[in-house]
Scaffold this motif. Sequence first.
Motif, PDB file in Angstrom:
ATOM      1  N   ILE A   1       4.024  -3.778 -14.973  1.00  0.00           N
ATOM      2  CA  ILE A   1       3.042  -3.645 -13.899  1.00  0.00           C
ATOM      3  C   ILE A   1       1.968  -4.717 -14.056  1.00  0.00           C
ATOM      4  O   ILE A   1       1.506  -4.998 -15.162  1.00  0.00           O
ATOM      5  CB  ILE A   1       2.389  -2.253 -13.945  1.00  0.00           C
ATOM      6  CG1 ILE A   1       3.446  -1.160 -13.768  1.00  0.00           C
ATOM      7  CG2 ILE A   1       1.307  -2.118 -12.875  1.00  0.00           C
ATOM      8  CD1 ILE A   1       2.924   0.236 -14.043  1.00  0.00           C
ATOM      9  N   TYR A   2       1.596  -5.323 -12.933  1.00  0.00           N
ATOM     10  CA  TYR A   2       0.509  -6.321 -12.970  1.00  0.00           C
ATOM     11  C   TYR A   2      -0.755  -5.668 -12.444  1.00  0.00           C
ATOM     12  O   TYR A   2      -0.853  -5.310 -11.273  1.00  0.00           O
ATOM     13  CB  TYR A   2       0.860  -7.547 -12.117  1.00  0.00           C
ATOM     14  CG  TYR A   2      -0.184  -8.637 -12.207  1.00  0.00           C
ATOM     15  CD1 TYR A   2      -0.231  -9.476 -13.317  1.00  0.00           C
ATOM     16  CD2 TYR A   2      -1.127  -8.805 -11.207  1.00  0.00           C
ATOM     17  CE1 TYR A   2      -1.193 -10.474 -13.410  1.00  0.00           C
ATOM     18  CE2 TYR A   2      -2.092  -9.792 -11.292  1.00  0.00           C
ATOM     19  CZ  TYR A   2      -2.119 -10.613 -12.402  1.00  0.00           C
ATOM     20  OH  TYR A   2      -3.082 -11.588 -12.500  1.00  0.00           O
ATOM     21  N   HIS A   3      -1.728  -5.498 -13.325  1.00  0.00           N
ATOM     22  CA  HIS A   3      -3.004  -4.886 -12.949  1.00  0.00           C
ATOM     23  C   HIS A   3      -4.008  -5.980 -12.592  1.00  0.00           C
ATOM     24  O   HIS A   3      -4.276  -6.873 -13.410  1.00  0.00           O
ATOM     25  CB  HIS A   3      -3.561  -4.051 -14.102  1.00  0.00           C
ATOM     26  CG  HIS A   3      -2.742  -2.836 -14.427  1.00  0.00           C
ATOM     27  ND1 HIS A   3      -2.867  -1.647 -13.747  1.00  0.00           N
ATOM     28  CD2 HIS A   3      -1.774  -2.638 -15.359  1.00  0.00           C
ATOM     29  CE1 HIS A   3      -2.015  -0.763 -14.238  1.00  0.00           C
ATOM     30  NE2 HIS A   3      -1.338  -1.333 -15.211  1.00  0.00           N
ATOM     31  N   LEU A   4      -4.559  -5.908 -11.387  1.00  0.00           N
ATOM     32  CA  LEU A   4      -5.602  -6.857 -11.003  1.00  0.00           C
ATOM     33  C   LEU A   4      -6.915  -6.467 -11.666  1.00  0.00           C
ATOM     34  O   LEU A   4      -7.298  -5.297 -11.673  1.00  0.00           O
ATOM     35  CB  LEU A   4      -5.789  -6.875  -9.487  1.00  0.00           C
ATOM     36  CG  LEU A   4      -4.716  -7.596  -8.677  1.00  0.00           C
ATOM     37  CD1 LEU A   4      -5.078  -7.563  -7.204  1.00  0.00           C
ATOM     38  CD2 LEU A   4      -4.534  -9.019  -9.145  1.00  0.00           C
ATOM     39  N   LYS A   5      -7.597  -7.452 -12.202  1.00  0.00           N
ATOM     40  CA  LYS A   5      -8.878  -7.201 -12.843  1.00  0.00           C
ATOM     41  C   LYS A   5     -10.020  -7.415 -11.843  1.00  0.00           C
ATOM     42  O   LYS A   5      -9.883  -8.173 -10.879  1.00  0.00           O
ATOM     43  CB  LYS A   5      -9.063  -8.141 -14.044  1.00  0.00           C
ATOM     44  CG  LYS A   5      -8.023  -7.951 -15.138  1.00  0.00           C
ATOM     45  CD  LYS A   5      -8.247  -8.937 -16.276  1.00  0.00           C
ATOM     46  CE  LYS A   5      -7.212  -8.757 -17.378  1.00  0.00           C
ATOM     47  NZ  LYS A   5      -7.409  -9.742 -18.473  1.00  0.00           N
ATOM     48  N   LEU A   6     -11.123  -6.746 -12.096  1.00  0.00           N
ATOM     49  CA  LEU A   6     -12.314  -6.968 -11.283  1.00  0.00           C
ATOM     50  C   LEU A   6     -12.876  -8.348 -11.561  1.00  0.00           C
ATOM     51  O   LEU A   6     -12.713  -8.894 -12.665  1.00  0.00           O
ATOM     52  CB  LEU A   6     -13.367  -5.895 -11.597  1.00  0.00           C
ATOM     53  CG  LEU A   6     -12.970  -4.449 -11.289  1.00  0.00           C
ATOM     54  CD1 LEU A   6     -14.055  -3.495 -11.783  1.00  0.00           C
ATOM     55  CD2 LEU A   6     -12.725  -4.254  -9.800  1.00  0.00           C
TER      56      LEU A   6
ATOM     57  N   ASP B   1       0.825  -1.214   0.000  1.00  0.00           N
ATOM     58  CA  ASP B   1       0.000   0.000   0.000  1.00  0.00           C
ATOM     59  C   ASP B   1       0.861   1.267   0.000  1.00  0.00           C
ATOM     60  O   ASP B   1       0.781   2.093   0.903  1.00  0.00           O
ATOM     61  CB  ASP B   1      -0.957   0.006   1.191  1.00  0.00           C
ATOM     62  CG  ASP B   1      -2.152   0.933   0.948  1.00  0.00           C
ATOM     63  OD1 ASP B   1      -2.399   1.283  -0.218  1.00  0.00           O
ATOM     64  OD2 ASP B   1      -2.828   1.298   1.915  1.00  0.00           O
ATOM     65  N   VAL B   2       1.653   1.411  -1.042  1.00  0.00           N
ATOM     66  CA  VAL B   2       2.560   2.549  -1.176  1.00  0.00           C
ATOM     67  C   VAL B   2       1.837   3.718  -1.834  1.00  0.00           C
ATOM     68  O   VAL B   2       1.147   3.552  -2.838  1.00  0.00           O
ATOM     69  CB  VAL B   2       3.797   2.157  -2.022  1.00  0.00           C
ATOM     70  CG1 VAL B   2       4.675   3.369  -2.262  1.00  0.00           C
ATOM     71  CG2 VAL B   2       4.571   1.047  -1.330  1.00  0.00           C
TER      72      VAL B   2
ATOM     73  N   ILE C   1       1.622   6.263 -10.857  1.00  0.00           N
ATOM     74  CA  ILE C   1       2.903   6.977 -10.767  1.00  0.00           C
ATOM     75  C   ILE C   1       3.882   6.198  -9.900  1.00  0.00           C
ATOM     76  O   ILE C   1       5.060   6.042 -10.246  1.00  0.00           O
ATOM     77  CB  ILE C   1       2.687   8.397 -10.195  1.00  0.00           C
ATOM     78  CG1 ILE C   1       1.835   9.226 -11.152  1.00  0.00           C
ATOM     79  CG2 ILE C   1       4.032   9.078  -9.948  1.00  0.00           C
ATOM     80  CD1 ILE C   1       1.489  10.614 -10.638  1.00  0.00           C
ATOM     81  N   VAL C   2       3.406   5.686  -8.758  1.00  0.00           N
ATOM     82  CA  VAL C   2       4.260   4.872  -7.896  1.00  0.00           C
ATOM     83  C   VAL C   2       4.738   3.642  -8.647  1.00  0.00           C
ATOM     84  O   VAL C   2       5.923   3.299  -8.624  1.00  0.00           O
ATOM     85  CB  VAL C   2       3.513   4.450  -6.614  1.00  0.00           C
ATOM     86  CG1 VAL C   2       4.306   3.386  -5.851  1.00  0.00           C
ATOM     87  CG2 VAL C   2       3.271   5.652  -5.722  1.00  0.00           C
ATOM     88  N   ALA C   3       3.818   2.973  -9.327  1.00  0.00           N
ATOM     89  CA  ALA C   3       4.166   1.758 -10.064  1.00  0.00           C
ATOM     90  C   ALA C   3       5.225   2.053 -11.128  1.00  0.00           C
ATOM     91  O   ALA C   3       6.172   1.291 -11.315  1.00  0.00           O
ATOM     92  CB  ALA C   3       2.914   1.163 -10.704  1.00  0.00           C
TER      93      ALA C   3
ATOM     94  N   ILE D   1       8.365  -6.539  -4.044  1.00  0.00           N
ATOM     95  CA  ILE D   1       6.986  -6.440  -4.527  1.00  0.00           C
ATOM     96  C   ILE D   1       6.363  -5.197  -3.920  1.00  0.00           C
ATOM     97  O   ILE D   1       6.426  -4.989  -2.707  1.00  0.00           O
ATOM     98  CB  ILE D   1       6.166  -7.682  -4.146  1.00  0.00           C
ATOM     99  CG1 ILE D   1       6.734  -8.934  -4.826  1.00  0.00           C
ATOM    100  CG2 ILE D   1       4.692  -7.496  -4.522  1.00  0.00           C
ATOM    101  CD1 ILE D   1       6.031 -10.220  -4.415  1.00  0.00           C
ATOM    102  N   VAL D   2       5.770  -4.369  -4.759  1.00  0.00           N
ATOM    103  CA  VAL D   2       5.119  -3.142  -4.305  1.00  0.00           C
ATOM    104  C   VAL D   2       3.644  -3.196  -4.678  1.00  0.00           C
ATOM    105  O   VAL D   2       3.307  -3.436  -5.850  1.00  0.00           O
ATOM    106  CB  VAL D   2       5.764  -1.893  -4.942  1.00  0.00           C
ATOM    107  CG1 VAL D   2       5.017  -0.631  -4.534  1.00  0.00           C
ATOM    108  CG2 VAL D   2       7.228  -1.796  -4.554  1.00  0.00           C
ATOM    109  N   THR D   3       2.761  -3.020  -3.710  1.00  0.00           N
ATOM    110  CA  THR D   3       1.340  -2.884  -4.015  1.00  0.00           C
ATOM    111  C   THR D   3       0.973  -1.414  -3.875  1.00  0.00           C
ATOM    112  O   THR D   3       1.384  -0.751  -2.929  1.00  0.00           O
ATOM    113  CB  THR D   3       0.451  -3.732  -3.084  1.00  0.00           C
ATOM    114  OG1 THR D   3       0.463  -3.173  -1.764  1.00  0.00           O
ATOM    115  CG2 THR D   3       0.935  -5.178  -3.030  1.00  0.00           C
ATOM    116  N   THR D   4       0.199  -0.911  -4.815  1.00  0.00           N
ATOM    117  CA  THR D   4      -0.146   0.506  -4.811  1.00  0.00           C
ATOM    118  C   THR D   4      -1.388   0.752  -5.655  1.00  0.00           C
ATOM    119  O   THR D   4      -1.701  -0.029  -6.562  1.00  0.00           O
ATOM    120  CB  THR D   4       1.021   1.353  -5.367  1.00  0.00           C
ATOM    121  OG1 THR D   4       0.672   2.738  -5.334  1.00  0.00           O
ATOM    122  CG2 THR D   4       1.363   0.956  -6.789  1.00  0.00           C
ATOM    123  N   ARG D   5      -2.075   1.842  -5.348  1.00  0.00           N
ATOM    124  CA  ARG D   5      -3.208   2.277  -6.159  1.00  0.00           C
ATOM    125  C   ARG D   5      -2.766   3.302  -7.204  1.00  0.00           C
ATOM    126  O   ARG D   5      -3.556   3.691  -8.061  1.00  0.00           O
ATOM    127  CB  ARG D   5      -4.274   2.914  -5.275  1.00  0.00           C
ATOM    128  CG  ARG D   5      -4.744   2.029  -4.135  1.00  0.00           C
ATOM    129  CD  ARG D   5      -5.800   2.730  -3.292  1.00  0.00           C
ATOM    130  NE  ARG D   5      -6.069   1.982  -2.063  1.00  0.00           N
ATOM    131  CZ  ARG D   5      -7.050   2.266  -1.229  1.00  0.00           C
ATOM    132  NH1 ARG D   5      -7.846   3.278  -1.473  1.00  0.00           N
ATOM    133  NH2 ARG D   5      -7.237   1.558  -0.133  1.00  0.00           N
TER     134      ARG D   5
END
Length: 206
Positions: A122-127, A79-80, A112-114, A105-109
């Motif tokens: 970048i690995y984008h999680l899908k809904l 959660d960066v 820019i951080v990514a 491993i960095v998790t972020t919303r």
Amino acid sequence: MGRVGKTTLAQVVYNDDMVKEYFDLKVWVCVTQEFDVSGMRRTIIEAIPLTCDASDLNHQQIKLKEFLSNKRFLIVLDDVWNENYIVWEILRRPFEYGAQGSKIIVTTRSEIVASTMLTVPIYHLKLLSDDDCWLLFAEHAFEGIELDTFAKLRDTGRNIVKKCSGLPLTAKALRGLLRSKRDESEWEKVLKSDIWDFPDARKLSI
């Protein structure tokens, strides 16, 4: 986007048996919005654990570099929010001395951080689809009962799941809330709640 399961996925990877065997060192760091390089580094040092002067940034840097040298490590920064490139450059310098195969491993919303931390795509999680979200919800909400015997609850549950908009953590929060409730009015109350009218309703722990 929040509540899509970034932390959950990282936890699955972090706790995997093969991952445990592969790395010499694993550290999980929960990052706060009030990001501080010294505080972050100190958290990592304490998790190792490693003794050094907490007030001396340079000493922290040197000791961490020495400790990580030739070790294969996995560090999760969860959660960066901080988007300052210079700050991240300072923080990650000691990690450059780790053995080949070391990972951060960095998790972020934040895109820019990514992008700032980027060394791999970048690995984008899908809904989740409505069907997958329903399976996640029903797994515990209806645990121990036959769906056919609670047809009304099943139908209401389907409608609740649609309001989750594919966010797994919202579905999990709701299934926990409704798990012990078999009164149809309780489920209807959730379905028709004003909470869904708020812009960030899907992010809330209902």
